[in-house]
Design an enzyme around this catalytic site. Structure first.
Site, PDB file in Angstrom:
ATOM      1  N   GLN A 216      41.205 147.534 142.440  1.00 22.70           N
ATOM      2  CA  GLN A 216      41.167 146.767 141.341  1.00 22.70           C
ATOM      3  C   GLN A 216      41.674 145.136 141.968  1.00 22.70           C
ATOM      4  O   GLN A 216      40.977 144.306 141.191  1.00 22.70           O
ATOM      5  CB  GLN A 216      42.044 147.302 140.097  1.00 22.70           C
ATOM      6  CG  GLN A 216      42.373 146.438 139.101  1.00 22.70           C
ATOM      7  CD  GLN A 216      41.045 146.523 138.076  1.00 22.70           C
ATOM      8  OE1 GLN A 216      40.467 147.196 137.994  1.00 22.70           O
ATOM      9  NE2 GLN A 216      40.587 145.240 137.840  1.00 22.70           N
TER      10      GLN A 216
ATOM     11  N   ARG B  57      40.677 159.227 143.874  1.00 19.09           N
ATOM     12  CA  ARG B  57      41.421 158.857 142.505  1.00 19.09           C
ATOM     13  C   ARG B  57      42.466 160.062 142.482  1.00 19.09           C
ATOM     14  O   ARG B  57      41.664 160.888 142.100  1.00 19.09           O
ATOM     15  CB  ARG B  57      40.749 158.417 141.546  1.00 19.09           C
ATOM     16  CG  ARG B  57      41.458 158.096 140.328  1.00 19.09           C
ATOM     17  CD  ARG B  57      41.019 157.810 139.029  1.00 19.09           C
ATOM     18  NE  ARG B  57      40.497 156.234 139.308  1.00 19.09           N
ATOM     19  CZ  ARG B  57      40.429 155.381 138.190  1.00 19.09           C
ATOM     20  NH1 ARG B  57      40.491 155.669 137.063  1.00 19.09           N
ATOM     21  NH2 ARG B  57      40.385 153.951 138.571  1.00 19.09           N
TER      22      ARG B  57
ATOM     23  N   CYS C 263      43.114 144.952 133.637  1.00 20.81           N
ATOM     24  CA  CYS C 263      42.059 145.832 134.559  1.00 20.81           C
ATOM     25  C   CYS C 263      41.185 146.719 133.549  1.00 20.81           C
ATOM     26  O   CYS C 263      40.333 147.191 134.196  1.00 20.81           O
ATOM     27  CB  CYS C 263      43.055 146.792 135.509  1.00 20.81           C
ATOM     28  SG  CYS C 263      43.985 147.703 134.639  1.00 20.81           S
TER      29      CYS C 263
ATOM     30  N   ASP D  95      48.858 145.251 131.575  1.00 20.55           N
ATOM     31  CA  ASP D  95      47.923 146.496 131.578  1.00 20.55           C
ATOM     32  C   ASP D  95      48.598 147.550 130.717  1.00 20.55           C
ATOM     33  O   ASP D  95      49.568 147.256 130.115  1.00 20.55           O
ATOM     34  CB  ASP D  95      48.245 147.288 133.272  1.00 20.55           C
ATOM     35  CG  ASP D  95      47.336 148.482 133.609  1.00 20.55           C
ATOM     36  OD1 ASP D  95      46.573 148.730 132.642  1.00 20.55           O
ATOM     37  OD2 ASP D  95      47.588 149.255 134.426  1.00 20.55           O
TER      38      ASP D  95
ATOM     39  N   HIS E 258      46.498 150.547 143.004  1.00 21.35           N
ATOM     40  CA  HIS E 258      45.224 150.434 142.657  1.00 21.35           C
ATOM     41  C   HIS E 258      44.346 149.152 143.452  1.00 21.35           C
ATOM     42  O   HIS E 258      43.979 148.108 142.774  1.00 21.35           O
ATOM     43  CB  HIS E 258      45.105 150.085 141.210  1.00 21.35           C
ATOM     44  CG  HIS E 258      43.678 150.453 140.393  1.00 21.35           C
ATOM     45  ND1 HIS E 258      42.560 150.896 141.286  1.00 21.35           N
ATOM     46  CD2 HIS E 258      43.194 150.133 139.409  1.00 21.35           C
ATOM     47  CE1 HIS E 258      41.561 151.221 140.532  1.00 21.35           C
ATOM     48  NE2 HIS E 258      41.913 150.654 139.289  1.00 21.35           N
TER      49      HIS E 258
ATOM     50  N   ARG F 155      34.090 144.611 140.311  1.00 22.74           N
ATOM     51  CA  ARG F 155      34.381 145.733 140.791  1.00 22.74           C
ATOM     52  C   ARG F 155      33.019 146.233 141.685  1.00 22.74           C
ATOM     53  O   ARG F 155      33.357 146.890 142.819  1.00 22.74           O
ATOM     54  CB  ARG F 155      34.523 146.803 139.904  1.00 22.74           C
ATOM     55  CG  ARG F 155      35.868 146.771 138.911  1.00 22.74           C
ATOM     56  CD  ARG F 155      37.332 146.635 139.637  1.00 22.74           C
ATOM     57  NE  ARG F 155      37.493 147.840 140.771  1.00 22.74           N
ATOM     58  CZ  ARG F 155      38.009 149.146 140.196  1.00 22.74           C
ATOM     59  NH1 ARG F 155      38.351 149.202 138.763  1.00 22.74           N
ATOM     60  NH2 ARG F 155      38.067 149.958 141.103  1.00 22.74           N
TER      61      ARG F 155
HETATM   62  N1   CP Z   1      40.241 149.425 135.863  1.00 25.28           N
HETATM   63  C1   CP Z   1      39.826 150.692 136.235  1.00 25.28           C
HETATM   64  O1   CP Z   1      40.059 151.304 137.216  1.00 25.28           O
HETATM   65  O2   CP Z   1      39.113 151.643 135.269  1.00 25.28           O
HETATM   66  P1   CP Z   1      38.681 152.844 135.584  1.00 25.28           P
HETATM   67  O3   CP Z   1      39.762 153.766 135.221  1.00 25.28           O
HETATM   68  O4   CP Z   1      37.573 153.126 134.193  1.00 25.28           O
HETATM   69  O5   CP Z   1      37.932 153.186 136.774  1.00 25.28           O
HETATM   70  N1  NVA Z   2      47.866 151.735 134.984  1.00 23.15           N
HETATM   71  C1  NVA Z   2      46.314 152.372 134.477  1.00 23.15           C
HETATM   72  C2  NVA Z   2      45.374 151.820 135.201  1.00 23.15           C
HETATM   73  C3  NVA Z   2      44.014 152.392 134.817  1.00 23.15           C
HETATM   74  C4  NVA Z   2      42.921 151.673 135.482  1.00 23.15           C
HETATM   75  C5  NVA Z   2      46.496 153.755 134.827  1.00 23.15           C
HETATM   76  O1  NVA Z   2      47.037 154.413 136.046  1.00 23.15           O
HETATM   77  O2  NVA Z   2      46.071 154.655 134.089  1.00 23.15           O
END
Ligand code: CP
Ligand code: NVA
Length: 312
Positions: A133, A103, A265, A225, A130, A293
């Protein structure tokens, strides 16, 4: 192609690969420890350069359910955080682990890591995509509605990483995706154009508008989101102002199909992108998405790490 060697974005998959992951995930959900031990002795390095609740914990739990050891790595614990090149890090990690879950911010950094690593690399979220997700989201829709082909999903708000992966996944599955985003917050036009071409093959479609009411008309699912993604805090004030008309509330949901579900999400900001009445209301499937997930992460790891063991 059906089993990819890396999973950097949904577009790395073909239809067969997507269906295979969803089928495997559905099986993992039914029998969570069916593959316990099939990847015993293998290790997954999880490099998280942004906070995470769902992705981090589901990957660790998924690895455990396959008999793998997950090692969580934060930037301040690695020499990467002190300037060691990504390429050197990827090369070294490849000699210790059988997969790397990442990540981070730039998709380009993830791609650089994947290009150098000798083991599969998985995108656990970048600024652009992502994909993990989106897999859980499609599993949730499939459980709710049966077939994905022909389903109508409206995405309302910021055309961000989550939107990009939904566009790519929906296109592959033959869904009709309509997005409502304000000017300046539209999804990447290259991603939209490529997805439109793929959707056409699967008899689906992708459409972008700035009108939330038009996007949600007849939708089976309304998705939103956060308005301020990780790394965008400096833009917070402007984003909240620009995205204000894109809040998902009961009035907007009333314009969707009567059977429509609400999706997010998570983490969510009640009162910003969605009202509490909607996210905590009867149409909401957000916790089913979050729960999905885990089996989808299991399916990703099982598919990428020693795929022959799954096929056998
Ligand atoms: N939806 C999601 O990816 O959540 P986190 O940021 O908690 O991993
Ligand atoms: N769009 C959000 C998703 C978090 C799971 C971010 O990137 O922070």
């Amino acid at each position: 192609m059906s089993a990819p060697s890396d999973f950097l974005r949904i577009a790395d998959l073909d239809r067969e690969g997507l269906d295979g992951l969803l089928d495997l995930a559905a099986g993992m959900k039914e029998r969570p420890t069916a593959m316990l031990g099939e990847r015993r002795g293998k290790t997954v390095g999880c490099y998280f350069n942004k906070p995470s609740t769902r992705t981090r914990v589901s990957f660790e739990a998924a690895a455990n359910r396959l008999g793998m050891l997950p090692i969580m790595l934060r930037p301040d614990e690695l020499q990467l955080g002190r300037g060691e090149p990504i390429a050197d890090t990827a090369r070294v990690l490849s000699s210790f682990v059988e997969a790397i879950v990442v990540r981070t911010f730039a998709q380009a950094d993830l791609e650089e890591m994947a290009a150098v690593a000798d083991v599969p690399v998985v995108n656990a979220l970048t600024d652009e995509h992502h994909p993990c997700q989106a897999l859980a989201d499609l599993l949730t829709l499939r459980e709710r509605f049966g077939a994905l082909a022909g389903l109508r999903l409206a995405y309302v708000g910021d055309g961000n990483n989550v939107a990009h992966s939904l566009i790519e996944a929906g296109a592959l599955a033959g869904m009709h995706i309509s997005l409502a985003c304000p000017t300046g917050y539209e999804p990447d036009p290259e991603i939209v154009a490529a997805a439109e071409a793929r959707a056409a093959v699967a008899e689906g479609s992708v459409r972008v508008t700035d009108d939330p009411a038009a996007a949600v008309e007849l939708a089976d699912a309304v998705y939103t989101d956060v308005w301020v993604s990780m790394g965008e805090d400096a833009e917070r004030e402007r984003r909240l102002r620009d995205l204000e008309p894109y809040r998902v509330d009961e009035a907007l949901m009333a314009g969707a199909a009567p059977r429509a579900v609400f999706m997010h999400c998570l983490p969510a900001h009640r009162g910003e992108e969605v009202t509490a009445t909607v996210i905590d209301g009867p149409a909401s499937v957000v916790f089913a998405q979050a729960a999905n997930r885990l089996p989808t992460e299991q399916a990703v790891l099982a598919t990428l790490v020693d795929p022959a063991a799954t096929a056998a």
